[in-house]
Scaffold this motif. Structure first.
Motif, PDB file in Angstrom:
ATOM      1  N   ALA A 186       0.850  -1.199   0.000  1.00 22.50           N
ATOM      2  CA  ALA A 186       0.000   0.000   0.000  1.00 22.50           C
ATOM      3  C   ALA A 186       0.881   1.242   0.000  1.00 22.50           C
ATOM      4  O   ALA A 186       2.037   1.195   0.440  1.00 22.50           O
ATOM      5  CB  ALA A 186      -0.899  -0.005   1.234  1.00 22.50           C
ATOM      6  N   LEU A 187       0.332   2.339  -0.514  1.00 19.84           N
ATOM      7  CA  LEU A 187       1.072   3.602  -0.571  1.00 19.84           C
ATOM      8  C   LEU A 187       0.208   4.681   0.045  1.00 19.84           C
ATOM      9  O   LEU A 187      -0.994   4.764  -0.259  1.00 19.84           O
ATOM     10  CB  LEU A 187       1.377   3.965  -2.030  1.00 19.84           C
ATOM     11  N   LYS A 188       0.796   5.516   0.897  1.00 17.98           N
ATOM     12  CA  LYS A 188       0.049   6.625   1.494  1.00 17.98           C
ATOM     13  C   LYS A 188      -0.420   7.547   0.378  1.00 17.98           C
ATOM     14  O   LYS A 188       0.400   8.021  -0.415  1.00 17.98           O
ATOM     15  CB  LYS A 188       0.988   7.365   2.466  1.00 17.98           C
ATOM     16  N   ALA A 189      -1.710   7.749   0.260  1.00 16.32           N
ATOM     17  CA  ALA A 189      -2.264   8.501  -0.870  1.00 16.32           C
ATOM     18  C   ALA A 189      -1.785   9.956  -0.859  1.00 16.32           C
ATOM     19  O   ALA A 189      -1.502  10.508   0.207  1.00 16.32           O
ATOM     20  CB  ALA A 189      -3.786   8.459  -0.808  1.00 16.32           C
ATOM     21  N   GLY A 190      -1.673  10.526  -2.054  1.00 13.89           N
ATOM     22  CA  GLY A 190      -1.411  11.963  -2.107  1.00 13.89           C
ATOM     23  C   GLY A 190      -0.164  12.396  -2.853  1.00 13.89           C
ATOM     24  O   GLY A 190       0.127  13.585  -2.915  1.00 13.89           O
ATOM     25  N   TRP A 191       0.607  11.463  -3.438  1.00  9.89           N
ATOM     26  CA  TRP A 191       1.771  11.900  -4.217  1.00  9.89           C
ATOM     27  C   TRP A 191       1.259  12.470  -5.549  1.00  9.89           C
ATOM     28  O   TRP A 191       0.176  12.111  -6.014  1.00  9.89           O
ATOM     29  CB  TRP A 191       2.760  10.738  -4.395  1.00  9.89           C
ATOM     30  N   PRO A 192       2.072  13.372  -6.174  1.00 13.77           N
ATOM     31  CA  PRO A 192       1.529  14.144  -7.307  1.00 13.77           C
ATOM     32  C   PRO A 192       1.077  13.324  -8.520  1.00 13.77           C
ATOM     33  O   PRO A 192       0.145  13.739  -9.205  1.00 13.77           O
ATOM     34  CB  PRO A 192       2.696  15.065  -7.697  1.00 13.77           C
ATOM     35  N   SER A 193       1.730  12.200  -8.807  1.00 15.59           N
ATOM     36  CA  SER A 193       1.354  11.464 -10.028  1.00 15.59           C
ATOM     37  C   SER A 193       0.313  10.381  -9.766  1.00 15.59           C
ATOM     38  O   SER A 193       0.047   9.554 -10.642  1.00 15.59           O
ATOM     39  CB  SER A 193       2.595  10.847 -10.686  1.00 15.59           C
ATOM     40  N   MET A 194      -0.277  10.376  -8.588  1.00 15.82           N
ATOM     41  CA  MET A 194      -1.321   9.392  -8.282  1.00 15.82           C
ATOM     42  C   MET A 194      -2.503   9.575  -9.230  1.00 15.82           C
ATOM     43  O   MET A 194      -2.873  10.702  -9.540  1.00 15.82           O
ATOM     44  CB  MET A 194      -1.785   9.592  -6.845  1.00 15.82           C
ATOM     45  N   PHE A 195      -3.081   8.480  -9.699  1.00 10.91           N
ATOM     46  CA  PHE A 195      -4.225   8.610 -10.613  1.00 10.91           C
ATOM     47  C   PHE A 195      -5.390   9.249  -9.885  1.00 10.91           C
ATOM     48  O   PHE A 195      -5.534   9.126  -8.676  1.00 10.91           O
ATOM     49  CB  PHE A 195      -4.583   7.265 -11.257  1.00 10.91           C
ATOM     50  N   ARG A 196      -6.216   9.954 -10.672  1.00 10.71           N
ATOM     51  CA  ARG A 196      -7.331  10.672 -10.052  1.00 10.71           C
ATOM     52  C   ARG A 196      -8.670  10.032 -10.404  1.00 10.71           C
ATOM     53  O   ARG A 196      -9.715  10.560 -10.076  1.00 10.71           O
ATOM     54  CB  ARG A 196      -7.335  12.135 -10.508  1.00 10.71           C
ATOM     55  N   GLY A 197      -8.614   8.888 -11.074  1.00  7.76           N
ATOM     56  CA  GLY A 197      -9.862   8.195 -11.373  1.00  7.76           C
ATOM     57  C   GLY A 197      -9.641   7.095 -12.385  1.00  7.76           C
ATOM     58  O   GLY A 197      -8.609   7.086 -13.080  1.00  7.76           O
ATOM     59  N   TYR A 198     -10.590   6.139 -12.419  1.00  6.62           N
ATOM     60  CA  TYR A 198     -10.656   5.166 -13.509  1.00  6.62           C
ATOM     61  C   TYR A 198     -11.785   5.645 -14.408  1.00  6.62           C
ATOM     62  O   TYR A 198     -12.888   5.958 -13.905  1.00  6.62           O
ATOM     63  CB  TYR A 198     -11.035   3.782 -12.982  1.00  6.62           C
ATOM     64  N   LEU A 199     -11.552   5.684 -15.717  1.00  2.86           N
ATOM     65  CA  LEU A 199     -12.585   6.147 -16.640  1.00  2.86           C
ATOM     66  C   LEU A 199     -13.845   5.308 -16.498  1.00  2.86           C
ATOM     67  O   LEU A 199     -13.804   4.090 -16.674  1.00  2.86           O
ATOM     68  CB  LEU A 199     -12.080   6.048 -18.081  1.00  2.86           C
TER      69      LEU A 199
END
Ligand code: ATP
Ligand code: MG
Length: 586
Positions: free
Chosen positions: A418-431
């Motif tokens: 798991a990765l702590k959410a919030g890094w800049p290149s994190m996806f913002r949604g699944y289409l």
């Protein structure tokens, strides 16, 4: 089993960007990394400006951004200034055709210079760019254009004829098709010749005033575990992509860099287009496909310093043998990195022997938008480990609970990465899949769907995708461990294991094996492999069955499709195979 590979500063031609891992992890924060970006003159952040225009503004426009190696053997160079101008023209073309900010522009092309100007130009326009792999057939292209609401497609005449013309009527939302090599005679309906439009367009374009959270890119996942998902990335991704390229790929300004991934996948875009441009390096753009001899010749002739490739390619290089490498002068290579699949320890050790340096494995996903866990130039490499989290990335091993998740503090325990959410290149949604997106997060963590373990030194070890992990006789077995043990056998080129339902054991393990040249499948070899696996793994984890195959089924991005081996073995439906490499040769 495999010795740790330690680095000696005496061997550094150039000191690595990341020297003191612990100190950097303590001092690093994304806000400072964001401040290292140029930003737009009037405020805001746009990837195209960071990647290309900034260099021109700061007087580096004459430097070479791309060195394109064409199919016909021709070599052409594109400077940052040339790319900036072509991207500006492309942005003007989009604007004149009524492609609005936020609308989706797709590409379907090989690795051509025009692809780069389309990608950067789309971002300049403030539209959203979605590269597709040119080997897709008409249906996967149609489905992706529909899901991603593509209004414009950039492609070649040939690809248009074979793959797009048959589906055009089924895509009412696709308003414009731009043919990279089109001529006036090709123009019909929404189909336009790009060169004419580019010539007529103005050579300057001020990047759209996008904000860091504006959508910039869409990438479809590889489809290894099921139907590909469309992940959305934002302009802020450039902050992570450039920082991670400096730390995990050790890119230095002026380097000759070769990322072999096709831009139809996230690696080819994040580290084949955006990050190297931001870092001011010269990228090798090879239009052709894998060929060991040619690849070594490229490294030799173009003095490649940093090489980023994938385990499939490395295994193919191992298959043809170190002698082929030995015929070339590969001393320009400074840093080697690999991504996409687990890198078997055998491959790391082979690389150290053959190139005098190890391949540095790193881990990430389409959804993470950038490298999250890596082996670094200055740090010891433990063959078989994916390395340590990037500065700014908090990783953990977690267990799902009915109410959320529990972080597993102790080392050497298998669990979900798991990765702590919030890094800049994190996806913002699944289409089109909001619910699925939401389910990827719990208690502020992004759950990757991959199983791993962290050792006492903070190194992460890949265990398997949660879908591929096998429960057998009370053990949880990760396919990677079994496959790596099989790979140690001198006859084995590639291996994939699956679980087969069994009344007594729950599952039994079956291995599919492809052999190296000069080895023949035989009952004797099968017995020998079984004995080798039992010695290495113990009888509970060793495969119960071994089948020989000439090639293993892979995605077009080079990942072994275990789900397909399993479906075929059990007579189940094959599911979505849009990304299957059709000839299964690679
Ligand atoms: P889909 O999600 O459609 O099944 P995919 O997960 O293969 O496809 P990608 O986003 O291209 O699509 O690949 C990311 C995945 O690849 C990771 O989740 C992981 O399973 C695997 N992977 C990437 N790098 C590594 C690595 N260094 N070691 C092990 N596995 C890796
Ligand atoms: Mg995935």
């Amino acid at each position: 089993m495999f010795d740790i590979i330690r680095k000696s500063p005496a061997n550094w031609q150039v000191p690595p960007n990341l020297l003191d891992y612990d100190a950097l992890c303590r001092s690093f924060d994304w806000a400072s990394a964001r401040r290292a970006m140029a930003g737009l003159p009037g405020g805001g952040l746009n990837i195209a400006h960071e990647a290309v225009s900034r260099h021109v503004v700061e007087g580096r426009g004459g430097r070479i951004a791309l060195r394109h190696l064409g199919r016909d053997g021709a070599v052409s160079e594109v400077s940052f200034a040339m790319l900036d101008e072509a991207a500006s023209r492309f942005a003007n073309v989009l604007e004149s055709l009524g492609v609005a900010r936020g609308e989706a522009v797709f590409s379907l092309s090989g690795r051509l210079p025009a692809f780069y100007s389309a990608a950067v130009g789309t971002l300049k326009r403030g539209a959203v760019f979605c590269p597709l792999f040119s080997a897709f057939g008409p249906e996967p292209i149609r489905a992706r254009l529909e899901i991603g609401r593509g209004v414009c497609l950039v492609t070649t005449r040939m690809l248009f004829q074979c793959k797009v013309a048959p589906i055009l009527d089924a895509l009412p939302g696709l308003r414009v098709v731009l043919l990279i090599d089109g001529e006036a005679g090709d123009e019909r309906g929404q189909v336009r010749a790009l060169p004419r439009l580019m010539d007529a367009a103005a050579a300057r374009y001020s990047a759209a005033a996008t904000s860091p959270e504006d959508h910039a890119l869409m990438h479809f996942t590889s489809g290894t575990t099921g139907k590909p998902k469309g992940a959305v990335l934002v302009h802020d991704a450039v902050v992570a992509q450039s920082a991670t390229a400096r730390y995990a790929l050790d890119l230095h300004e002026g380097d000759i860099f070769w990322c072999t991934a096709d831009p139809g996948w996230v690696t080819g875009m994040s580290y084949g287009v955006i990050a190297p441009l931001v870092c001011g390096v010269t990228s090798i753009v090879d239009e052709m496909e894998f060929d060991a001899e040619r690849w070594y010749a490229i490294i030799e002739n173009h003095k490649v310093a940093v090489w980023y490739t994938a385990p499939t390619a490395i295994r193919m290089l191992m298959k043809v043998g170190a002698e082929v490498a030995g015929k070339h002068d590969l001393r320009s290579l400074r840093f080697l990195a690999s991504v996409g699949e687990p890198l078997n320890p055998e491959a790391v050790v082979w690389s150290q022997r053959t190139f005098g340096r190890p391949f540095h494995d790193n881990w990430w996903q389409t959804e993470t938008g950038g490298i999250m866990i890596a082996n670094f130039a200055a740090l010891p490499v433990k063959p078989g480990s994916m390395g340590r989290p990037l500065p700014g990335i908090e990783a953990a091993i977690v267990e799902r609970t009915p109410r959320g998740i529990r972080v597993v503090e102790q080392p050497d325990v298998d669990g979900e990465l798991a990765l702590k959410a919030g890094w800049p290149s994190m996806f913002r949604g699944y289409l089109g899949e909001d619910e699925r997106y939401r389910k990827c997060f719990a208690d502020g963590w992004y759950l990757t769907g991959d199983l791993a373990r962290r050792d006492r030194d903070g190194y992460y070890w890949f265990v398997g995708r949660s879908d591929d992990v096998i429960k057998t006789a009370g053990h949880l077995v990760g396919p990677f461990e079994v496959e790596s043990a099989l790979m140690e056998h001198p006859a084995v080129a590639e291996a994939a294991v699956i679980g087969k339902p069994d009344e007594v054991a729950g599952n039994t393990i079956k291995a599919f094996v492809a052999l190296k040249a000069g080895h023949e499948a035989s009952p004797a070899l099968e017995r020998d492999l079984m004995a080798h696996a039992r010695r290495r793994l113990g009888p509970a984890v060793a495969p119960r069955e071994i089948a020989f195959r000439d090639n293993l089924p892979k995605t077009r991005s080079g990942k072994i499709m275990r789900r397909l081996l399993r479906a075929r073995e059990l007579g189940l439906p094959e599911g979505d195979i849009s990304t299957l490499e059709s000839d299964e040769k690679k």
